[in-house]
Write an enzyme that holds these catalytic residues in place. Structure first.
Site, PDB file in Angstrom:
ATOM      1  N   GLU A 161      49.051 -64.209 -55.635  1.00 33.04           N
ATOM      2  CA  GLU A 161      47.901 -63.285 -55.457  1.00 33.04           C
ATOM      3  C   GLU A 161      47.767 -62.580 -56.638  1.00 33.04           C
ATOM      4  O   GLU A 161      48.787 -62.113 -57.407  1.00 33.04           O
ATOM      5  CB  GLU A 161      48.026 -62.240 -54.549  1.00 33.04           C
ATOM      6  CG  GLU A 161      47.320 -61.182 -54.192  1.00 33.04           C
ATOM      7  CD  GLU A 161      45.893 -61.559 -54.255  1.00 33.04           C
ATOM      8  OE1 GLU A 161      45.483 -62.678 -53.362  1.00 33.04           O
ATOM      9  OE2 GLU A 161      45.134 -61.408 -55.092  1.00 33.04           O
TER      10      GLU A 161
ATOM     11  N   LYS B  46      51.650 -67.932 -61.728  1.00 32.86           N
ATOM     12  CA  LYS B  46      51.607 -66.633 -61.349  1.00 32.86           C
ATOM     13  C   LYS B  46      52.753 -65.748 -62.147  1.00 32.86           C
ATOM     14  O   LYS B  46      52.220 -64.657 -62.919  1.00 32.86           O
ATOM     15  CB  LYS B  46      52.235 -66.458 -59.893  1.00 32.86           C
ATOM     16  CG  LYS B  46      52.396 -65.014 -59.485  1.00 32.86           C
ATOM     17  CD  LYS B  46      51.060 -64.251 -59.472  1.00 32.86           C
ATOM     18  CE  LYS B  46      51.403 -62.708 -59.680  1.00 32.86           C
ATOM     19  NZ  LYS B  46      50.448 -61.866 -59.611  1.00 32.86           N
TER      20      LYS B  46
ATOM     21  N   CYS C 188      55.680 -55.273 -60.283  1.00 35.36           N
ATOM     22  CA  CYS C 188      55.825 -56.739 -60.322  1.00 35.36           C
ATOM     23  C   CYS C 188      56.063 -57.213 -61.997  1.00 35.36           C
ATOM     24  O   CYS C 188      57.015 -57.969 -62.092  1.00 35.36           O
ATOM     25  CB  CYS C 188      54.525 -57.709 -60.023  1.00 35.36           C
ATOM     26  SG  CYS C 188      54.654 -57.413 -58.108  1.00 35.36           S
TER      27      CYS C 188
HETATM   28  P1  NAD Z   1      55.747 -54.715 -50.012  1.00 38.34           P
HETATM   29  O1  NAD Z   1      57.091 -54.404 -50.039  1.00 38.34           O
HETATM   30  O2  NAD Z   1      54.624 -53.688 -50.076  1.00 38.34           O
HETATM   31  O3  NAD Z   1      55.680 -55.541 -48.620  1.00 38.34           O
HETATM   32  C1  NAD Z   1      56.408 -56.270 -48.261  1.00 38.34           C
HETATM   33  C2  NAD Z   1      56.445 -56.358 -46.778  1.00 38.34           C
HETATM   34  O4  NAD Z   1      57.212 -57.649 -46.233  1.00 38.34           O
HETATM   35  C3  NAD Z   1      57.045 -55.167 -46.326  1.00 38.34           C
HETATM   36  O5  NAD Z   1      56.397 -54.216 -45.387  1.00 38.34           O
HETATM   37  C4  NAD Z   1      58.586 -55.681 -45.421  1.00 38.34           C
HETATM   38  O6  NAD Z   1      58.970 -54.924 -44.219  1.00 38.34           O
HETATM   39  C5  NAD Z   1      57.941 -56.982 -44.891  1.00 38.34           C
HETATM   40  N1  NAD Z   1      59.113 -57.983 -44.360  1.00 38.34           N
HETATM   41  C6  NAD Z   1      60.017 -58.327 -45.196  1.00 38.34           C
HETATM   42  N2  NAD Z   1      60.699 -59.345 -44.624  1.00 38.34           N
HETATM   43  C7  NAD Z   1      59.941 -59.364 -43.421  1.00 38.34           C
HETATM   44  C8  NAD Z   1      60.403 -60.332 -42.389  1.00 38.34           C
HETATM   45  N3  NAD Z   1      61.101 -61.358 -42.334  1.00 38.34           N
HETATM   46  N4  NAD Z   1      59.368 -60.342 -41.491  1.00 38.34           N
HETATM   47  C9  NAD Z   1      58.332 -59.541 -41.280  1.00 38.34           C
HETATM   48  N5  NAD Z   1      58.188 -58.728 -42.373  1.00 38.34           N
HETATM   49  C10 NAD Z   1      58.977 -58.686 -43.484  1.00 38.34           C
HETATM   50  O7  NAD Z   1      55.426 -55.924 -51.291  1.00 38.34           O
HETATM   51  P2  NAD Z   1      53.996 -56.305 -51.896  1.00 38.34           P
HETATM   52  O8  NAD Z   1      54.021 -55.178 -53.132  1.00 38.34           O
HETATM   53  O9  NAD Z   1      53.027 -56.568 -50.901  1.00 38.34           O
HETATM   54  O10 NAD Z   1      54.577 -57.707 -52.550  1.00 38.34           O
HETATM   55  C11 NAD Z   1      54.698 -58.910 -51.743  1.00 38.34           C
HETATM   56  C12 NAD Z   1      54.898 -60.028 -52.783  1.00 38.34           C
HETATM   57  O11 NAD Z   1      53.769 -60.023 -53.351  1.00 38.34           O
HETATM   58  C13 NAD Z   1      55.907 -59.926 -53.901  1.00 38.34           C
HETATM   59  O12 NAD Z   1      56.471 -61.399 -53.874  1.00 38.34           O
HETATM   60  C14 NAD Z   1      55.120 -59.390 -55.150  1.00 38.34           C
HETATM   61  O13 NAD Z   1      55.794 -60.042 -55.950  1.00 38.34           O
HETATM   62  C15 NAD Z   1      53.673 -60.113 -54.780  1.00 38.34           C
HETATM   63  N6  NAD Z   1      52.550 -59.377 -55.431  1.00 38.34           N
HETATM   64  C16 NAD Z   1      52.383 -58.192 -55.478  1.00 38.34           C
HETATM   65  C17 NAD Z   1      51.437 -57.450 -55.772  1.00 38.34           C
HETATM   66  C18 NAD Z   1      51.090 -56.043 -55.809  1.00 38.34           C
HETATM   67  O14 NAD Z   1      50.113 -55.435 -56.247  1.00 38.34           O
HETATM   68  N7  NAD Z   1      52.140 -55.204 -55.135  1.00 38.34           N
HETATM   69  C19 NAD Z   1      50.324 -58.207 -56.359  1.00 38.34           C
HETATM   70  C20 NAD Z   1      50.550 -59.778 -56.450  1.00 38.34           C
HETATM   71  C21 NAD Z   1      51.682 -59.972 -55.847  1.00 38.34           C
HETATM   72  C1  UGA Z   2      49.814 -56.407 -62.101  1.00 39.62           C
HETATM   73  C2  UGA Z   2      48.655 -57.751 -62.611  1.00 39.62           C
HETATM   74  O1  UGA Z   2      47.675 -56.835 -63.301  1.00 39.62           O
HETATM   75  C3  UGA Z   2      48.097 -58.313 -61.189  1.00 39.62           C
HETATM   76  O2  UGA Z   2      47.222 -59.424 -61.763  1.00 39.62           O
HETATM   77  C4  UGA Z   2      49.000 -58.827 -60.527  1.00 39.62           C
HETATM   78  O3  UGA Z   2      48.766 -59.465 -59.566  1.00 39.62           O
HETATM   79  C5  UGA Z   2      50.069 -57.858 -60.098  1.00 39.62           C
HETATM   80  O4  UGA Z   2      50.686 -57.117 -61.313  1.00 39.62           O
HETATM   81  C6  UGA Z   2      51.251 -58.178 -59.400  1.00 39.62           C
HETATM   82  O5  UGA Z   2      51.843 -59.411 -59.458  1.00 39.62           O
HETATM   83  O6  UGA Z   2      51.884 -57.352 -58.729  1.00 39.62           O
HETATM   84  P1  UGA Z   2      49.439 -53.860 -61.106  1.00 39.62           P
HETATM   85  O7  UGA Z   2      50.864 -53.997 -61.392  1.00 39.62           O
HETATM   86  O8  UGA Z   2      49.292 -53.544 -59.885  1.00 39.62           O
HETATM   87  O9  UGA Z   2      49.021 -55.374 -61.267  1.00 39.62           O
HETATM   88  O10 UGA Z   2      48.479 -53.145 -62.206  1.00 39.62           O
HETATM   89  P2  UGA Z   2      48.220 -53.472 -63.832  1.00 39.62           P
HETATM   90  O11 UGA Z   2      46.828 -52.877 -63.821  1.00 39.62           O
HETATM   91  O12 UGA Z   2      48.512 -54.649 -64.013  1.00 39.62           O
HETATM   92  O13 UGA Z   2      49.046 -52.466 -64.307  1.00 39.62           O
HETATM   93  C7  UGA Z   2      50.531 -52.441 -64.519  1.00 39.62           C
HETATM   94  C8  UGA Z   2      51.034 -51.438 -65.422  1.00 39.62           C
HETATM   95  O14 UGA Z   2      50.639 -51.427 -66.769  1.00 39.62           O
HETATM   96  C9  UGA Z   2      50.617 -49.916 -65.039  1.00 39.62           C
HETATM   97  O15 UGA Z   2      51.752 -49.231 -65.250  1.00 39.62           O
HETATM   98  C10 UGA Z   2      49.623 -49.595 -65.957  1.00 39.62           C
HETATM   99  O16 UGA Z   2      49.482 -48.310 -66.322  1.00 39.62           O
HETATM  100  C11 UGA Z   2      50.007 -50.481 -67.316  1.00 39.62           C
HETATM  101  N1  UGA Z   2      49.077 -50.798 -68.340  1.00 39.62           N
HETATM  102  C12 UGA Z   2      48.265 -51.566 -67.828  1.00 39.62           C
HETATM  103  C13 UGA Z   2      49.113 -50.241 -69.520  1.00 39.62           C
HETATM  104  O17 UGA Z   2      49.990 -49.551 -69.802  1.00 39.62           O
HETATM  105  N2  UGA Z   2      48.040 -50.593 -70.373  1.00 39.62           N
HETATM  106  C14 UGA Z   2      47.179 -51.475 -70.061  1.00 39.62           C
HETATM  107  O18 UGA Z   2      46.164 -51.719 -71.132  1.00 39.62           O
HETATM  108  C15 UGA Z   2      47.047 -51.978 -68.881  1.00 39.62           C
END
Ligand code: NAD
Ligand code: UGA
Length: 479
Positions: free
Chosen positions: A162, A222, A278
């Site tokens: 994602e 990713k 992340c």
């Molecule tokens: P999160 O902590 O918000 O959510 C994860 C959820 O999974 C929690 O609510 C937890 O209770 C649940 N969980 C854990 N083990 C479980 C199980 N065995 N059965 C059922 N539920 C279970 O995490 P997130 O931010 O959604 O991130 C999830 C993944 O996506 C990570 O690998 C992260 O790196 C990736 N990711 C996150 C973002 C982002 O913006 N947060 C963007 C892209 C990718």
């Molecule tokens: C980032 C990536 O942008 C997503 O593509 C990815 O899916 C995600 O991580 C993930 O894997 O979790 P996110 O962390 O939600 O998304 O937000 P960003 O907009 O990337 O910002 C990350 C951090 O960098 C923030 O603290 C933001 O303030 C900072 N940032 C971003 C800067 O300081 N300067 C910039 O120009 C851009």
């Protein structure tokens, strides 16, 4: 193969919004999001959609539209697994806090638990989709567990990372730059599974933006994408420090280089340091993977992105101390913003946490205002560092409900998150309420510094020389 039932394990920042959009765009598919966290699921099911556990612009309206129709939130994990043909695994993959790889490697225990649960429960063939961000070659481990502990049913493992960013998740999901699907391209079953997932996304994403690759490329893409994005922030932040010493303005530099079409304008905003759940976790994971293959130069190269980011947070705090005559002991510092970026209530790895920690070391009193982050979260973030006692944190850190209140009687204001409302504050009223000289530290480059200096503030902005009324015409060099 036509998908009719989807299960998503993990109702977090990715699982929740992603599945809400799939349900919205594919009304013929039943989407069930499951989680072991009962409180979280209850919040997703709250009658008032404004109480769902994740704040994202546009999300509550989609949940309102689809929930109860073809979008369901549940704690009945086994049932949802059994009923689905396609299962997204979207659980957390934090940095390991113990054992081998502590502080670097991704902790895959939640992923493995999901695989074992699926293997135990499934009685029909399943497509398993890695939605979580995972180390390259995790699909192999998943397949091993599923095939060796399962009930003899067939599994296809796909990688579908994602790329949404928090704060713009719905926009990103509605109009993704690309959808990446990795799978077993060499087998007929693998290609069929990939096509089934392509068809789900094709309901709203143009086909040419749906990219299919081998599973390892998808997994590693990713980590690569996050590393490149974070590296741009660290690169511009490195230049910001040089700007402060030379009288150059980092915003002007970003604009100048961003107009080069080979560089592009995005992710060149200098800041107090990147946060979020992340960037750091994924780069540390990348460094760990490189080291585990003996690729030390590759590991060192990427590690520097984190080193620079830590430095940026530390030097922002150190600059506050130095500017306030080398002591902040007992002084009140107002924090505007706590979330790691605007338009989210997520505080994971937020720069504010670390800046606050450095200032607590100097015995500062901190008053925080963030429009979306709750006080209990702020205290929990600081307590999790285990650097100050809970007593001290509650004594020194206060959380208030307005920016004006935070700034009252403060020695200095620090902008930690770029919330739009901070730009439009009545800065004259803020100034009148503060101790003099009134200092502003803009860690996000969002304030009108000319105007603030005219009001009487002494301003310090990341990537610019210090400005006060006296220095406005001829910026003096910061040292
Ligand atoms: P999160 O902590 O918000 O959510 C994860 C959820 O999974 C929690 O609510 C937890 O209770 C649940 N969980 C854990 N083990 C479980 C199980 N065995 N059965 C059922 N539920 C279970 O995490 P997130 O931010 O959604 O991130 C999830 C993944 O996506 C990570 O690998 C992260 O790196 C990736 N990711 C996150 C973002 C982002 O913006 N947060 C963007 C892209 C990718
Ligand atoms: C980032 C990536 O942008 C997503 O593509 C990815 O899916 C995600 O991580 C993930 O894997 O979790 P996110 O962390 O939600 O998304 O937000 P960003 O907009 O990337 O910002 C990350 C951090 O960098 C923030 O603290 C933001 O303030 C900072 N940032 C971003 C800067 O300081 N300067 C910039 O120009 C851009």
């Amino acid at each position: 193969m036509k998908i009719k039932n989807i299960c998503c394990i993990g109702a977090g920042y990715v699982g929740g919004p992603t599945m809400a959009v799939i349900a919205q765009k594919c009304p013929e598919i039943n989407v069930t999001v499951v989680d072991i966290n009962e409180k979280r699921i209850a919040a997703w099911n709250d009658e008032d959609v404004e109480n769902i556990p994740i704040y994202e612009p546009g999300l509550s309206a989609i949940v309102k539209e689809a929930r109860g129709r073809n979008l369901f939130f549940s704690t009945e994990v086994d049932k949802a697994i059994d009923e689905a043909e396609l299962i997204f695994i979207s659980v957390n993959t934090p940095t390991k806090t113990y054992g081998i790889g502590k502080g670097m490697a991704a902790d895959l225990k939640y992923i493995e638990l999901c695989a074992r649960q699926i293997a135990r429960v499934a009685t029909t063939d399943k497509i398993i989709v890695e939605k979580s961000t995972l180390p390259v070659r995790t699909a192999e481990a998943l397949k091993n567990i599923l095939d060796n502990t399962g009930n003899g049913v067939n599994y296809q493992i796909l990688s579908n990372p994602e790329f949404l960013a928090e704060g713009t998740a719905i926009e990103d999901l509605h109009k993704p730059d690309r959808i990446l699907i990795g799978g077993d391209v060499d087998s007929e079953e693998g290609r069929k599974a990939m096509q089934a997932l392509v068809d789900v996304y094709a309901s709203w994403v143009p086909k040419e933006q749906i990219l299919t690759t081998n599973v390892w490329s998808s997994e590693l893409s990713k980590l690569t994408a996050n590393a490149f994005l974070a590296q741009r922030v660290s690169s511009i932040n490195a230049m910001s420090e040089l700007c402060e010493h030379t009288g150059a303005d980092v915003n002007e530099i970003s604009k100048a280089i961003g107009m080069d079409s080979r560089i592009g304008p995005k992710f060149l905003k200098s800041s107090v340091g990147f946060g979020g759940s992340c960037f750091q976790k994924d780069i540390l994971n990348l460094v760990y993977i490189a080291k585990s293959y003996g690729l030390n130069e590759v590991a060192d190269y990427w590690e520097q992105v984190i080193i620079m980011n830590d430095h940026q947070k530390r030097r922002f705090a150190a600059n506050i101390v130095k500017t306030l005559y080398n002591t902040v002991s007992g002084k009140k510092i107002a924090f505007l913003g706590w979330a790691f970026k605007k338009d989210t209530n997520d505080t994971r790895e937020a720069a504010a946490i670390y800046v606050a920690d450095h200032l607590l070391n100097e015995q500062a009193d901190i008053v925080v205002y963030d429009p979306k982050v709750k006080a209990e979260q702020i205290y929990a973030d600081l307590e999790a560092l285990e650097t100050h006692s809970s007593d001290e944190i509650h004594r020194r850190v206060k959380v208030v409900n307005t920016a004006q209140e935070a700034c009252k009687d403060a020695h200095a204001v620090a902008v930690l998150t770029e919330w739009d409302e901070f730009k439009g504050l009545d800065w004259k009223a803020v100034y009148d309420d503060m101790l003099k000289p009134a200092f502003v530290f803009d860690g996000r480059n969002i304030l009108d510094i000319q105007k603030l200096s005219q009001i009487g503030f002494v301003t310090s902005v990341i990537g610019q020389a210090v400005k006060s009324k006296k220095t406005m015409k001829e910026p003096s060099m910061a040292n």
